[in-house]
Write an enzyme that holds these catalytic residues in place. Structure first.
Site, PDB file in Angstrom:
ATOM      1  N   LYS A  54       0.734  -1.472  -0.161  1.00 55.24           N
ATOM      2  CA  LYS A  54       0.009   0.112   0.125  1.00 55.24           C
ATOM      3  C   LYS A  54       0.817   1.176   0.225  1.00 55.24           C
ATOM      4  O   LYS A  54       1.930   1.303   0.820  1.00 55.24           O
ATOM      5  CB  LYS A  54      -0.679  -0.107   1.340  1.00 55.24           C
ATOM      6  N   PRO A  80       9.144  -5.283   3.890  1.00 54.18           N
ATOM      7  CA  PRO A  80       9.841  -5.010   5.221  1.00 54.18           C
ATOM      8  C   PRO A  80       8.593  -4.643   6.327  1.00 54.18           C
ATOM      9  O   PRO A  80       7.760  -4.139   6.004  1.00 54.18           O
ATOM     10  CB  PRO A  80      10.608  -3.638   4.987  1.00 54.18           C
ATOM     11  N   GLY A 111       1.773  -0.800   4.344  1.00 57.51           N
ATOM     12  CA  GLY A 111       0.930  -2.053   4.528  1.00 57.51           C
ATOM     13  C   GLY A 111       1.209  -3.221   5.465  1.00 57.51           C
ATOM     14  O   GLY A 111       0.695  -3.293   6.557  1.00 57.51           O
ATOM     15  N   GLY A 112       2.141  -3.905   4.759  1.00 56.44           N
ATOM     16  CA  GLY A 112       2.637  -5.074   5.301  1.00 56.44           C
ATOM     17  C   GLY A 112       1.710  -5.935   6.178  1.00 56.44           C
ATOM     18  O   GLY A 112       0.853  -6.533   5.379  1.00 56.44           O
ATOM     19  N   SER A 121      -1.130  -5.187   7.230  1.00 55.77           N
ATOM     20  CA  SER A 121      -2.375  -4.833   7.061  1.00 55.77           C
ATOM     21  C   SER A 121      -2.836  -5.431   5.592  1.00 55.77           C
ATOM     22  O   SER A 121      -4.135  -6.016   5.642  1.00 55.77           O
ATOM     23  CB  SER A 121      -2.779  -3.294   6.951  1.00 55.77           C
ATOM     24  N   ALA A 122      -2.061  -5.344   4.822  1.00 57.02           N
ATOM     25  CA  ALA A 122      -1.852  -6.140   3.531  1.00 57.02           C
ATOM     26  C   ALA A 122      -2.211  -7.467   3.671  1.00 57.02           C
ATOM     27  O   ALA A 122      -2.983  -8.216   2.907  1.00 57.02           O
ATOM     28  CB  ALA A 122      -0.829  -5.813   2.496  1.00 57.02           C
ATOM     29  N   ASP A 176      -5.609   0.518   8.358  1.00 50.56           N
ATOM     30  CA  ASP A 176      -5.467   0.239   7.103  1.00 50.56           C
ATOM     31  C   ASP A 176      -6.118  -0.767   6.290  1.00 50.56           C
ATOM     32  O   ASP A 176      -5.906  -1.076   5.156  1.00 50.56           O
ATOM     33  CB  ASP A 176      -4.078   0.420   6.568  1.00 50.56           C
TER      34      ASP A 176
HETATM   35  O1  C5P Z   1      -5.277   0.717  13.408  1.00 50.06           O
HETATM   36  P1  C5P Z   1      -3.773   0.404  13.464  1.00 50.06           P
HETATM   37  O2  C5P Z   1      -3.583  -0.657  14.692  1.00 50.06           O
HETATM   38  O3  C5P Z   1      -3.047  -0.206  12.223  1.00 50.06           O
HETATM   39  O4  C5P Z   1      -3.044   1.676  13.939  1.00 50.06           O
HETATM   40  C1  C5P Z   1      -1.801   1.579  14.360  1.00 50.06           C
HETATM   41  C2  C5P Z   1      -1.385   2.941  15.516  1.00 50.06           C
HETATM   42  O5  C5P Z   1      -1.411   3.924  14.414  1.00 50.06           O
HETATM   43  C3  C5P Z   1      -2.654   3.293  16.551  1.00 50.06           C
HETATM   44  O6  C5P Z   1      -2.721   2.547  17.462  1.00 50.06           O
HETATM   45  C4  C5P Z   1      -2.623   4.714  16.694  1.00 50.06           C
HETATM   46  O7  C5P Z   1      -1.599   5.148  17.220  1.00 50.06           O
HETATM   47  C5  C5P Z   1      -2.124   5.008  14.958  1.00 50.06           C
HETATM   48  N1  C5P Z   1      -3.063   5.709  13.961  1.00 50.06           N
HETATM   49  C6  C5P Z   1      -3.502   6.913  14.128  1.00 50.06           C
HETATM   50  N2  C5P Z   1      -4.419   7.315  13.396  1.00 50.06           N
HETATM   51  C7  C5P Z   1      -4.966   6.595  12.276  1.00 50.06           C
HETATM   52  C8  C5P Z   1      -4.275   5.372  11.875  1.00 50.06           C
HETATM   53  C9  C5P Z   1      -3.566   4.960  12.988  1.00 50.06           C
HETATM   54  O8  C5P Z   1      -3.466   7.640  15.379  1.00 50.06           O
HETATM   55  N3  C5P Z   1      -5.865   7.195  11.510  1.00 50.06           N
END
Ligand code: C5P
Length: 285
Positions: A18, A103, A109-110, A112-113, A145
């Site tokens: 991504k 990586p 993405g990693g 998430s993808a 993501d």
């Molecule tokens: O949702 P995910 O676990 O991938 O997000 C990782 C971290 O990135 C969240 O815990 C948050 O600290 C930060 N984040 C954020 N705002 C977003 C996406 C991610 O603050 N829109």
């Protein structure tokens, strides 16, 4: 972990990298996340997830970044399988293979993808429509993501980045991705955002919006991984570059090129100058 597969069916699902062509951070939210406007695009290359029905669940990780991730049960593909099973009342177990070519903790993405690819494969296998709202709900729980990666095509993301409107893509624009092989924590980068709203993405064609756009997380990522500045400088010096930018929370940076020949020349030059950097010559749609 290993398990005997009980079926000849093997589901192979690409998990493309991504990119955030632009990432505008607009506000801190009460839930700990940030309100974003971001232009998602996807590379032609990435990880690959393979699922085979089995007597019990297992995960094996191969590829250049297998050692960096291990095969622990907290992997997002394992969580994606568990969440899908709960949401759709499925009993079947799977042997999952993850070919980890991207990586880790790198802004493209990693995990998430990989989770999204797992959901796509399971949806195909169990007759769940890609537009099923329950699938999107599962994706949102797995990460901000993951819905974009589940969609897997160019889109404007708002909210946490998980409210999506598909957009015209870049039609296989030649691209080079470069990473210094320093892991960067997404949460740590967001926590360092300076709180200044620098404005919306606006309206227009995808490339024009990307060119006019920003990655508001870049200063925060540079503070954690100073190599980001060097990556962007190195990419910006190459002939035929249309745009250079950091993706996501970094540290991966990308350049878009006029054509495949200038991309390949840039890849060779950067490999010669910085042999320790990871790079991927690909196309972005
Ligand atoms: O949702 P995910 O676990 O991938 O997000 C990782 C971290 O990135 C969240 O815990 C948050 O600290 C930060 N984040 C954020 N705002 C977003 C996406 C991610 O603050 N829109």
């Amino acid at each position: 972990m290993s398990a005997t597969t009980i079926d000849t069916i093997v589901l192979v699902e690409p998990a493309p990298a991504k990119l955030n062509l632009a990432l505008h951070v607009r506000a801190r939210r009460a839930d700990g996340y940030h309100a974003l406007e971001t232009l998602f695009a996807f590379a032609r290359d990435g990880d690959v997830v393979t699922l085979a029905p089995a007597e019990r669940d297992s995960l094996s990780v191969t590829g250049p970044f297998a050692a960096a991730i291990g095969d622990d049960a907290d992997n997002l593909v394992v969580r994606a399988l568990a969440a899908f099973r709960t949401a759709f009342g499925v009993d079947e177990c799977y042997a999952i293979s993850l070919d980890k070519r991207l990586p880790i903790a790198s802004g493209i993405g990693g995990g998430s993808a990989d989770a999204a690819a797992t959901l796509r494969a399971l949806a195909r296998r169990h007759g769940v429509g890609r537009d099923d709202a329950r699938l999107d709900a599962v994706a949102r729980v797995l990460g901000a993501d993951v819905p974009a990666c589940l969609l897997g095509r160019a889109a404007l993301g708002t909210g946490r980045g998980d409210d999506l409107v598909p957009t015209a893509g870049l039609d296989d624009c030649p691209a080079l991705l470069v990473n210094p092989l320093e892991k960067v924590s997404t949460a740590a980068v967001f926590a360092r955002w300076d709180g200044v709203d620098r404005g919306a993405i606006g309206e227009g064609g995808t490339l024009a919006l990307a060119l006019a756009g920003r990655n508001d997380l870049q200063p925060a990522a540079e503070a954690i991984a100073p190599a980001v500045r060097h990556l962007l400088e190195a990419l910006g010096q190459q002939a035929g570059v249309i745009l250079t930018r950091m993706s996501g929370s970094g540290a991966t940076c990308f350049a878009l090129f006029d054509d495949g020949a200038t991309r390949d020349a840039a890849a060779a030059a950067i490999a010669a100058q910085h042999p320790a950097w990871w790079q991927l010559a690909t196309a972005v749609a």
